[in-house]
Design a protein around this motif. Structure first.
Motif, PDB file in Angstrom:
ATOM      1  N   GLU A   1       3.359  -0.024  -1.705  1.00  0.00           N
ATOM      2  CA  GLU A   1       2.169  -0.865  -1.565  1.00  0.00           C
ATOM      3  C   GLU A   1       0.912  -0.129  -2.016  1.00  0.00           C
TER       4      GLU A   1
ATOM      5  N   ILE B   1      -3.099  -0.425  -5.161  1.00  0.00           N
ATOM      6  CA  ILE B   1      -4.402  -0.660  -4.531  1.00  0.00           C
ATOM      7  C   ILE B   1      -5.465   0.239  -5.173  1.00  0.00           C
TER       8      ILE B   1
ATOM      9  N   ASP C   1      -8.881  -0.179  -4.246  1.00  0.00           N
ATOM     10  CA  ASP C   1      -9.909   0.021  -3.230  1.00  0.00           C
ATOM     11  C   ASP C   1      -9.583   1.261  -2.383  1.00  0.00           C
TER      12      ASP C   1
ATOM     13  N   VAL D   1     -10.750   2.439   0.443  1.00  0.00           N
ATOM     14  CA  VAL D   1     -10.660   2.227   1.892  1.00  0.00           C
ATOM     15  C   VAL D   1      -9.307   1.624   2.253  1.00  0.00           C
ATOM     16  N   LYS D   2      -8.907   0.586   1.517  1.00  0.00           N
ATOM     17  CA  LYS D   2      -7.619  -0.052   1.799  1.00  0.00           C
ATOM     18  C   LYS D   2      -6.464   0.904   1.517  1.00  0.00           C
ATOM     19  N   ARG D   3      -6.621   1.675   0.459  1.00  0.00           N
ATOM     20  CA  ARG D   3      -5.542   2.613   0.125  1.00  0.00           C
ATOM     21  C   ARG D   3      -5.410   3.692   1.202  1.00  0.00           C
ATOM     22  N   THR D   4      -6.523   4.159   1.722  1.00  0.00           N
ATOM     23  CA  THR D   4      -6.489   5.148   2.800  1.00  0.00           C
ATOM     24  C   THR D   4      -5.782   4.586   4.026  1.00  0.00           C
ATOM     25  N   GLU D   5      -6.034   3.317   4.319  1.00  0.00           N
ATOM     26  CA  GLU D   5      -5.379   2.681   5.474  1.00  0.00           C
ATOM     27  C   GLU D   5      -3.860   2.677   5.322  1.00  0.00           C
ATOM     28  N   VAL D   6      -3.380   2.361   4.123  1.00  0.00           N
ATOM     29  CA  VAL D   6      -1.939   2.308   3.895  1.00  0.00           C
ATOM     30  C   VAL D   6      -1.328   3.704   3.975  1.00  0.00           C
TER      31      VAL D   6
END
Length: 520
Positions: free
Chosen positions: A449, A453, A455, A457-462
């Motif tokens: 996933e 990505i 972005d 921020v979103k990539r850090t979350e994953v």
């Protein structure tokens, strides 16, 4: 069409880049480079193969980098920059990437290097029969095609934002299609690349010699006429040779040697923060390490502050049993695991080992820090009732008998170009070096996933979710990360130690008039 040439790719990743490099490693000389001279580099083990698609250890990576080029290369700041390709772009979904090659590229034998050679090289890398370490580290490539002699198009099976950095992987070198179709195995001891140097002689256990490639794509580089890689199995001997002026560069030094060299007359010490680490690999399919409670118990025996001091002499930071630290983009710290012997004993009892257990831990003799980690873990685990018998063996024997096969052994890994690179190298089910056989499908899905990505921020979350899974299940112990340390003579200029430790960029280095004159 999403334009991601060098400038726009750097801008798209700059916000997410958290790499920290110490100032001394970045202090490049500003004087005009001088041409000529012989650069001597000390390496600590044999260059067992020259084949760039099969190299596995730093001396082999160095030799391959001198002889061959890739589509892109990584700066000391861990950004993709042009090598054989001058620009690249992607479609809006990041599933098609197109690279434009330089004009007039030549292999060392004088033949043209074109898109057909790029296609053949990547097809060889991806061929499972060939088993290149690069197979799972160059991205999810589905198809490679030559659009015209200078244009290559990659079609990916899934979106992949890191693709320009991924094709800078150490094993992603471009070799002639004619050699691949003919005597591919000849590249183990011969060479025909587009790199800045050509092979002169090859004695893998003693000396490998290179000379300047007059047809290199940048007519100004390389600056030195000749490079000699000298093998020093005795680490102390390479340091002594540097201090005596017989060697110009020791690419990697141990912390105690680094401290010995600091302040030495005519010597510059080099240091860079890095994601490099030594770890304890568990064969998670072999008892007792197939039980996560046993693995967590061992993790809880480690005094990580003491481990950093013991292993790195303070030239490093604590690890947390995942392969990312603040040197990587998209990193987010998890709660730090600390020693807890009572909880370790409880977990062992729950797993059926109320009195502990006994196991053999294997360590290669190169680098020496592997054995240091093994000994430190042995002493720390005693309090929880775990008896560890440490066995050290020659590195060649370790690679042949233990690496990727063992149940309990010490690994050593350089920083990779991206978080995806380290996860796909070691920890996903399809990892090139799936040493732990952890094969966690939820983890695999998160890594997949994250690839699509942009972005940060979103990539850090994953990636944080992926690290949480690793931290809980502990397929590997990663107690500390090391700064990369090296040393050179002051007469060698424009060399900066690379955070990856396996990249060297010696085509930029030069020797001033104070360097010794050496006969060819």
């Amino acid at each position: 069409m999403l334009r991601l040439n060098r400038r726009t790719f750097l801008l798209s990743t700059a916000a997410a880049t958290a790499l920290s490099v110490y100032a001394p490693a970045m202090a490049l000389a500003q004087a005009t480079p001088e041409k000529g001279g012989t650069l001597r580099v000390a390496i600590d083990q044999a260059v067992s193969v020259l084949h760039p698609l099969l190299s596995r250890v730093n001396p082999e990576y160095l030799a391959a980098e001198l002889l061959y080029s890739s589509l892109t290369r990584l700066t000391v700041g861990m950004q993709a920059e042009p090598d054989l390709a001058t620009e690249w772009n992607a479609n809006d979904t990041l599933t098609e990437w197109t690279f434009k090659l330089r004009d007039g590229l030549k292999f060392h034998d004088g033949s043209d290097c074109t898109s057909a050679d790029v296609v053949a090289s990547f097809e060889a890398i991806l061929d499972p029969k060939f088993a290149s370490p690069g197979k799972n580290n160059v991205g999810p490539i589905e198809k490679v095609e030559a659009v015209d002699p200078q244009t290559v198009k990659f079609t990916l099976s899934t979106p992949y934002a890191d693709f320009p950095a991924a094709v800078a992987y150490n094993n992603a070198r471009i070799i002639p299609a004619s050699v691949i179709a003919g005597n591919f195995e000849s590249l183990r001891s011969a060479a025909n690349g587009t790199g800045p140097f050509k092979l002169v002689s090859y004695e893998p256990d003693r000396l490998v010699v290179f000379e300047r490639n007059p047809d290199y794509y940048d007519p100004a580089r390389p600056y030195v006429d000749r490079v000699e890689l000298k093998v020093f199995p005795d680490l102390g001997a390479q340091v002594s040779s540097l201090m005596a002026g017989d060697i110009d560069l020791v690419a990697t030094v141990e912390p105690n040697d680094f401290m010995r060299l600091e302040g030495a007359d005519g010597v510059d010490t080099l240091r860079a923060a890095s994601g490099q680490f030594c770890n304890v690999n568990f064969g998670t399919d072999i008892a007792p390490f197939n039980d996560a409670r046993v693995r967590r118990a061992l993790a809880l025996t480690i005094d990580r502050e003491a481990m950093v001091d013991f292993m790195t002499e303070g030239f490093g930071i604590k690890g947390n049993d995942t392969p990312l630290n603040k040197s990587y983009p998209f990193f987010k710290a998890l709660p730090q695991r600390e020693a807890d012997i009572a909880e370790a004993r409880r977990l062992l009892a729950e797993a059926g080992f109320p009195d502990g257990f006994e196991a053999e831990l294997i360590a290669s003799d190169r680098p020496a820090i592997r054995t240091q980690l093994a000994i430190a873990l042995r002493e720390m685990a005693k309090e929880a009732g775990i008896t560890i018998n440490v066995r050290t063996m020659p590195h060649a024997t370790y690679l042949d008998q233990v690496w990727t096969k063992g149940a309990f052994y010490i690994g050593f890994y350089n920083m990779q170009p991206t978080p995806d690179g380290i996860f796909k190298l070691l920890f996903t089910s399809d990892a090139a070096w799936n040493e732990t056989r952890w094969n966690n499908k939820a983890f695999d899905a998160l890594i997949e996933e994250a690839r699509g990505i942009l972005d940060p921020v979103k990539r850090t979350e994953v990636y944080t979710k992926a690290q949480e899974l690793m931290h809980e299940d502990v397929p590997s112990l990663i107690p500390s990360f090391f700064d990369v340390l090296g040393a050179k003579r002051a007469w060698m200029h424009d060399y900066a130690i690379h955070p990856r430790a396996s990249m060297f960029r010696l085509d930029f280095a030069w020797l001033d008039a104070n360097s010794p004159t050496r006969a060819a």
